[in-house]
Design a protein around this motif. Structure first.
Motif, PDB file in Angstrom:
ATOM      1  N   VAL A 508       0.827  -1.207   0.000  1.00 41.48           N
ATOM      2  CA  VAL A 508       0.000   0.000   0.000  1.00 41.48           C
ATOM      3  C   VAL A 508       0.858   1.252   0.000  1.00 41.48           C
ATOM      4  N   PHE A 509       1.902   1.287   0.832  1.00 37.99           N
ATOM      5  CA  PHE A 509       2.701   2.495   0.997  1.00 37.99           C
ATOM      6  C   PHE A 509       3.943   2.533   0.107  1.00 37.99           C
ATOM      7  N   ALA A 510       4.176   1.509  -0.702  1.00 34.21           N
ATOM      8  CA  ALA A 510       5.357   1.493  -1.561  1.00 34.21           C
ATOM      9  C   ALA A 510       5.194   2.472  -2.720  1.00 34.21           C
ATOM     10  N   PRO A 511       6.239   3.269  -3.041  1.00 34.56           N
ATOM     11  CA  PRO A 511       6.179   4.149  -4.215  1.00 34.56           C
ATOM     12  C   PRO A 511       6.286   3.357  -5.499  1.00 34.56           C
ATOM     13  N   GLN A 512       6.005   4.021  -6.615  1.00 36.46           N
ATOM     14  CA  GLN A 512       5.948   3.315  -7.892  1.00 36.46           C
ATOM     15  C   GLN A 512       7.281   2.674  -8.266  1.00 36.46           C
ATOM     16  N   VAL A 513       8.384   3.365  -8.068  1.00 36.29           N
ATOM     17  CA  VAL A 513       9.686   2.811  -8.447  1.00 36.29           C
ATOM     18  C   VAL A 513       9.970   1.540  -7.657  1.00 36.29           C
ATOM     19  N   ALA A 514       9.638   1.532  -6.370  1.00 38.84           N
ATOM     20  CA  ALA A 514       9.850   0.333  -5.547  1.00 38.84           C
ATOM     21  C   ALA A 514       9.026  -0.836  -6.061  1.00 38.84           C
ATOM     22  N   LYS A 515       7.800  -0.570  -6.498  1.00 41.43           N
ATOM     23  CA  LYS A 515       6.953  -1.639  -7.021  1.00 41.43           C
ATOM     24  C   LYS A 515       7.498  -2.185  -8.339  1.00 41.43           C
ATOM     25  N   VAL A 516       7.993  -1.292  -9.186  1.00 39.23           N
ATOM     26  CA  VAL A 516       8.494  -1.710 -10.501  1.00 39.23           C
ATOM     27  C   VAL A 516       9.768  -2.537 -10.369  1.00 39.23           C
ATOM     28  N   LEU A 517      10.662  -2.142  -9.449  1.00 44.52           N
ATOM     29  CA  LEU A 517      11.991  -2.755  -9.365  1.00 44.52           C
ATOM     30  C   LEU A 517      12.121  -3.771  -8.238  1.00 44.52           C
ATOM     31  N   ALA A 518      11.027  -4.065  -7.506  1.00 48.04           N
ATOM     32  CA  ALA A 518      11.081  -5.083  -6.456  1.00 48.04           C
ATOM     33  C   ALA A 518      11.557  -6.411  -7.052  1.00 48.04           C
ATOM     34  N   PRO A 519      12.379  -7.158  -6.300  1.00 51.75           N
ATOM     35  CA  PRO A 519      12.683  -7.046  -4.873  1.00 51.75           C
ATOM     36  C   PRO A 519      13.836  -6.097  -4.535  1.00 51.75           C
ATOM     37  N   GLN A 520      14.440  -5.458  -5.540  1.00 54.66           N
ATOM     38  CA  GLN A 520      15.479  -4.479  -5.227  1.00 54.66           C
ATOM     39  C   GLN A 520      14.855  -3.274  -4.516  1.00 54.66           C
ATOM     40  N   ARG A 521      15.632  -2.616  -3.647  1.00 55.84           N
ATOM     41  CA  ARG A 521      15.085  -1.558  -2.794  1.00 55.84           C
ATOM     42  C   ARG A 521      15.435  -0.165  -3.323  1.00 55.84           C
ATOM     43  N   TRP A 522      14.919   0.141  -4.500  1.00 58.81           N
ATOM     44  CA  TRP A 522      15.033   1.489  -5.050  1.00 58.81           C
ATOM     45  C   TRP A 522      13.712   2.211  -4.814  1.00 58.81           C
ATOM     46  N   LEU A 523      13.794   3.491  -4.440  1.00 59.79           N
ATOM     47  CA  LEU A 523      12.592   4.230  -4.086  1.00 59.79           C
ATOM     48  C   LEU A 523      12.235   5.329  -5.074  1.00 59.79           C
ATOM     49  N   THR A 524      13.228   5.965  -5.701  1.00 64.67           N
ATOM     50  CA  THR A 524      12.962   7.143  -6.521  1.00 64.67           C
ATOM     51  C   THR A 524      13.667   7.056  -7.862  1.00 64.67           C
ATOM     52  N   VAL A 525      13.159   7.820  -8.814  1.00 65.66           N
ATOM     53  CA  VAL A 525      13.793   7.910 -10.125  1.00 65.66           C
ATOM     54  C   VAL A 525      15.186   8.513  -9.992  1.00 65.66           C
ATOM     55  N   ARG A 526      15.337   9.461  -9.077  1.00 67.19           N
ATOM     56  CA  ARG A 526      16.643  10.096  -8.890  1.00 67.19           C
ATOM     57  C   ARG A 526      17.700   9.080  -8.457  1.00 67.19           C
ATOM     58  N   GLU A 527      17.336   8.180  -7.524  1.00 67.37           N
ATOM     59  CA  GLU A 527      18.281   7.153  -7.094  1.00 67.37           C
ATOM     60  C   GLU A 527      18.704   6.276  -8.263  1.00 67.37           C
ATOM     61  N   VAL A 528      17.738   5.879  -9.073  1.00 67.42           N
ATOM     62  CA  VAL A 528      18.040   5.020 -10.223  1.00 67.42           C
ATOM     63  C   VAL A 528      18.916   5.753 -11.232  1.00 67.42           C
ATOM     64  N   SER A 529      18.572   6.989 -11.543  1.00 72.61           N
ATOM     65  CA  SER A 529      19.348   7.767 -12.514  1.00 72.61           C
ATOM     66  C   SER A 529      20.773   7.981 -12.030  1.00 72.61           C
ATOM     67  N   ASP A 530      20.941   8.290 -10.736  1.00 73.93           N
ATOM     68  CA  ASP A 530      22.296   8.485 -10.197  1.00 73.93           C
ATOM     69  C   ASP A 530      23.107   7.198 -10.300  1.00 73.93           C
ATOM     70  N   ALA A 531      22.466   6.064  -9.987  1.00 67.79           N
ATOM     71  CA  ALA A 531      23.181   4.790 -10.062  1.00 67.79           C
ATOM     72  C   ALA A 531      23.570   4.450 -11.490  1.00 67.79           C
ATOM     73  N   LEU A 532      22.667   4.677 -12.438  1.00 66.88           N
ATOM     74  CA  LEU A 532      22.979   4.413 -13.845  1.00 66.88           C
ATOM     75  C   LEU A 532      24.069   5.345 -14.336  1.00 66.88           C
ATOM     76  N   GLY A 533      24.055   6.590 -13.851  1.00 70.22           N
ATOM     77  CA  GLY A 533      25.108   7.528 -14.237  1.00 70.22           C
ATOM     78  C   GLY A 533      26.472   7.097 -13.754  1.00 70.22           C
ATOM     79  N   GLU A 534      26.528   6.511 -12.542  1.00 77.83           N
ATOM     80  CA  GLU A 534      27.803   6.024 -12.028  1.00 77.83           C
ATOM     81  C   GLU A 534      28.319   4.843 -12.850  1.00 77.83           C
ATOM     82  N   VAL A 535      27.385   4.021 -13.335  1.00 75.34           N
ATOM     83  CA  VAL A 535      27.787   2.855 -14.130  1.00 75.34           C
ATOM     84  C   VAL A 535      28.383   3.290 -15.466  1.00 75.34           C
ATOM     85  N   THR A 536      27.785   4.298 -16.094  1.00 75.66           N
ATOM     86  CA  THR A 536      28.234   4.718 -17.423  1.00 75.66           C
ATOM     87  C   THR A 536      29.400   5.691 -17.369  1.00 75.66           C
ATOM     88  N   ALA A 537      29.672   6.259 -16.174  1.00 77.47           N
ATOM     89  CA  ALA A 537      30.736   7.275 -16.067  1.00 77.47           C
ATOM     90  C   ALA A 537      32.120   6.656 -16.275  1.00 77.47           C
TER      91      ALA A 537
END
Length: 537
Positions: A508-537
């Motif tokens: 009920v209280f999970a944000p959309q990003v958490a639902k899409v990427l479960a079981p991984q514990r990502w909460l926001t688009v910003r977290e995902v974008s920052d992580a992807l940016g570190e991978v490509t850097a």
């Protein structure tokens, strides 16, 4: 069913139109979603459908608005009441009776319906919106979300052909919001009702929309079309759309289900990565509550709640409508009822402090921010806030501009949109720089960029050593802002822990990003974008 022909609306003494060159057709049996930045004219567009604009608001309307063939120029609101039902942003302002059942029946009484018909429709509406247990409750004793459901029910009992809703889920918990939206969808699909909704929490409603009207500014006509095309690249798009854009999905999905079907490769790219760790536990406790009890006639709102809040903490208080969140905030602030327990801020009970001392210790932004506005202009409210807080002249105005730029100095506060009034009250409260900041549903009426600015402002306060505790149903804002979540149920604390642990364990209280990427514990688009940016850097 609804037709706007080259409609431009300009209010008296306004320098520019609020809406310009609006051409729009909403066929019978469609759910149309109106989106746009805070103050972009969404409420004005909705109120033009039943003639409140301009018959009651004043101003000038050029062009033509037709509803079921009736021209709103020649048909004032009373002559459209059998066709259009309107639910505004502030449900309390529209109540005319004292109890739930009486309010549901009132619109039918005004139309002169038979008693047997009224009784049947009241029962149907109580069941449809989950209000049966509240039927005899006084409206004044309901939570904000419960009042919102009653307001929707009062509009539905008249069985209008068109239902217009302004922020209908803003005060509802996630479960109640899903129930209400599912009920509205049934009305569209099964009964052919036409529904026009303005909503900022697009993650809740966009998947149900047949079309979207995006207001992009008074100097440009609105964009109208399919949801995916209108929301592409928009600053007012839900997290699942922004996640799809970050991941390169074309077209971006509108629902969690569609996004999960595409998310396998993204989860593989994120495997082995993790968001930034949560902040360390606070070293200093600013607020401590022990065994707080609050009672109202016929109900116990809080049953011995204990809570400690440390300097620098950002806490989200969550739970169903009626779980006791607002009662707890008022008890902590010191002016609300408290029938047991103790509260201390910096070692002193706020209830024992003088008003000026209390404001410096604990600031509270209530669920109805208009209650704190009493002067004739935004300028006067800001000046008074500076004076009472002993702050440098212009401090409140600077805070307001940081939260929501462009609110006119000369406007009367009650002429502002819901989001603008909220931003003004936030600025007034924060001008006093209280040690503890309490906020009750602070994101109502705010678009996504405005919520991001609010989150940044509250993070700055926390970084300065203040504590922030807010009650909210906005799970996406919680994901962006909070470091800790406390969940209430029936007046008791049932969960308390780091935000990632609490929200990802709840469907009920999970944000959309958490639902899409479960079981991984990502909460926001910003977290995902920052992580992807570190991978490509």
């Amino acid at each position: 069913m609804i037709q706007f022909d080259d409609v431009t609306i300009t209010y008296a003494e306004a320098a520019a139109p609020t809406l310009a060159d609006v051409d729009l057709v909403v066929p019978e049996g469609e759910l149309c979603l109106v989106v746009g930045r805070t103050g972009s004219g969404k409420s004005t567009l909705l109120r033009a459908v039943n003639g409140l604009v301009p018959h009651f608001t004043g101003g000038r309307l050029t062009g033509r608005v037709l509803v079921d063939g009736r021209d709103t120029r020649t048909h004032p609101p009373r002559e459209l009441a059998d066709v259009v039902g309107l639910v505004g942003q502030d449900p309390v302002a529209g109540f005319v009776t004292d109890s739930v059942e009486e309010e549901l029946a009132y619109s039918m009484e005004s139309l002169g319906l038979a008693e047997q018909v009224m009784r049947r429709r009241v029962e149907e509406t109580l069941d449809l919106l989950g209000l049966a247990e509240l039927r005899h409750r006084p409206l004044a004793t309901l939570s904000g979300g419960q009042q919102q459901r009653v307001a929707i029910g009062a509009a539905l009992t008249a069985q209008p052909r068109v239902l217009v809703l302004d922020e209908p889920t803003s005060a509802l918990d996630p479960g109640a919001a899903e129930e209400v939206l599912a009920a509205l969808q049934r009305l569209v699909h099964d009964l052919g009702m036409t529904i026009l909704i303005a909503e900022h929490r697009l993650e809740r409603v966009v998947q149900y929309a047949d079309r979207v009207v995006r207001l992009v500014g008074a100097d440009r006509p609105p964009l109208v079309g399919e949801p995916s095309s209108v929301l592409a690249g928009s600053p007012v798009a839900p997290p699942v759309v922004r996640l799809g854009e970050a991941a390169g999905w074309r077209p971006a999905p509108l629902s969690v289900r569609d996004a999960r079907r595409l998310a396998g490769p993204l989860r593989e790219r994120l495997a082995g990565l993790s968001p930034a760790p949560p902040p360390a536990a606070p070293a200093e406790t600013l607020l401590r509550a022990s065994d707080v009890v609050v009672r109202y006639p016929g109900t116990v709102a809080l049953r011995g709640v204990s809570l400690s809040v440390g300097a620098g903490e950002r806490i989200a208080l969550m739970g169903r409508n009626g779980s006791g969140k607002s009662s707890l905030l008022w008890a902590l602030q010191g002016t609300g009822p408290r029938h047991g327990g103790r509260v201390a801020v910096d070692g002193m009970d706020p209830a024992d402090r003088r008003p000026a001392e209390r404001r410096a210790a604990v600031g509270l932004v209530p669920q109805q921010p208009t209650d704190l506005l009493y002067l004739e202009s935004v300028r006067a409210e800001c000046a008074k806030a500076d004076e009472e807080a002993g702050a440098v002249k212009g401090s409140c105005r600077e805070l307001l501009d940081r939260l929501l730029p462009g609110v006119p100095d000369g406007s009367h506060p009650r002429d502002l949109s819901e989001g603008q009034r909220l931003a003004l009250v936030l600025a007034i409260t924060l001008t006093a720089a209280p040690r503890v900041v309490l906020l009750d549903e602070p994101t109502r009426g705010l678009d996504y960029p405005a919520k991001e600015r609010l989150a940044e402002s509250l993070r700055t306060l926390a970084d300065q050593g203040r504590a922030v505790l807010l009650a909210t149903h906005d799970v996406e804002f919680v994901a962006e802002f909070a470091t800790r979540v406390v969940v209430l149920a029936e007046g008791e604390v049932v969960s308390d822990g780091p935000v990632a642990e609490v929200v990802t364990s709840s469907p009920v209280f999970a944000p959309q990003v958490a639902k899409v990427l479960a079981p991984q514990r990502w909460l926001t688009v910003r977290e995902v974008s920052d992580a992807l940016g570190e991978v490509t850097a």
